[in-house]
Design a protein around this motif. Structure first.
Motif: not given
Length: 193
Positions: A6-8, A15-25, A65-72
């Motif tokens: 899943t290439p990013v 909110a004008k900041q990079v979404l922390d995918l690790y913390t989200l997961y 949406t972001q979780y489904m795209k990159y993390l699900y």
């Protein structure tokens, strides 16, 4: 978290900041996985955990949406907390519920307190409420009212009350409706006599 296959291409921003995918997961899987978070509607807790402002109204949708795209896919492979079929069912259920709430809110806001519509006013005489078009049923309804001595007086034009709380075009619309109903009543009364 290593995301394979899943290439990013575009860095997700919220909110004008990079979404922390690790913390989200980590936050989502700690709560039981994506399907659990959707079903329990606990996106606010995820938003808080990511230090995102709670004022973002689309946070739940964007995070999902972001979780489904990159993390699900990674969650399914590593934790197997749910299946894609269960995810789709949760999304469909959430969408239906969202529509019901929106519809209910729209109905609730349609006639706010202080500006009642003409038909919603308790001050409107009952016979006038029932007459909008010429029909046998309505004719007999007025006839039934006439049988009770003096009850027809409730429907005479001079007695039709318009709520004082109406303003501007509401008042004009109410007066126009009352006038047209008065004409219909007068015609019916003449026919009955």
């Amino acid at each position: 978290v290593r995301l394979e296959g899943t290439p990013v291409n575009r860095i997700p921003i919220m909110a004008k900041q990079v979404l922390d995918l690790y913390t989200l997961y980590r936050l989502v899987t700690d709560k039981g996985g994506l399907v659990e978070v959707i079903n329990k509607k606990i996106w606010r807790e995820i938003t808080k955990g990511l230090n995102l402002p709670t004022s973002i109204t689309s946070a739940a949708f964007t995070l999902r949406t972001q979780y489904m795209k990159y993390l699900y896919p990674y969650e399914c492979e590593k934790r197997a907390l749910s299946s894609p079929g269960e995810l789709q069912a949760a999304i469909d259920s959430n969408r239906r519920e969202g529509r019901r709430q929106t519809f209910g809110t729209a109905l609730f806001n349609y006639s706010p307190a202080g500006t009642p519509t003409l038909l919603g006013s308790p001050k409107m005489p009952l016979p006038a409420l029932s007459i909008s078009t010429h029909s046998c049923g309505q004719l007999s309804q007025v006839h039934a009212v006439k049988k009770e001595d003096g009850m027809l007086a409730a429907a005479v034009p001079g007695r039709i009350t318009i709520p004082v709380g109406l303003a501007g075009h509401h008042l004009a619309a109410a007066q126009a409706a009352a006038a047209s109903q008065a004409v219909v009543l007068e015609q019916l009364r003449e026919k009955l006599e």
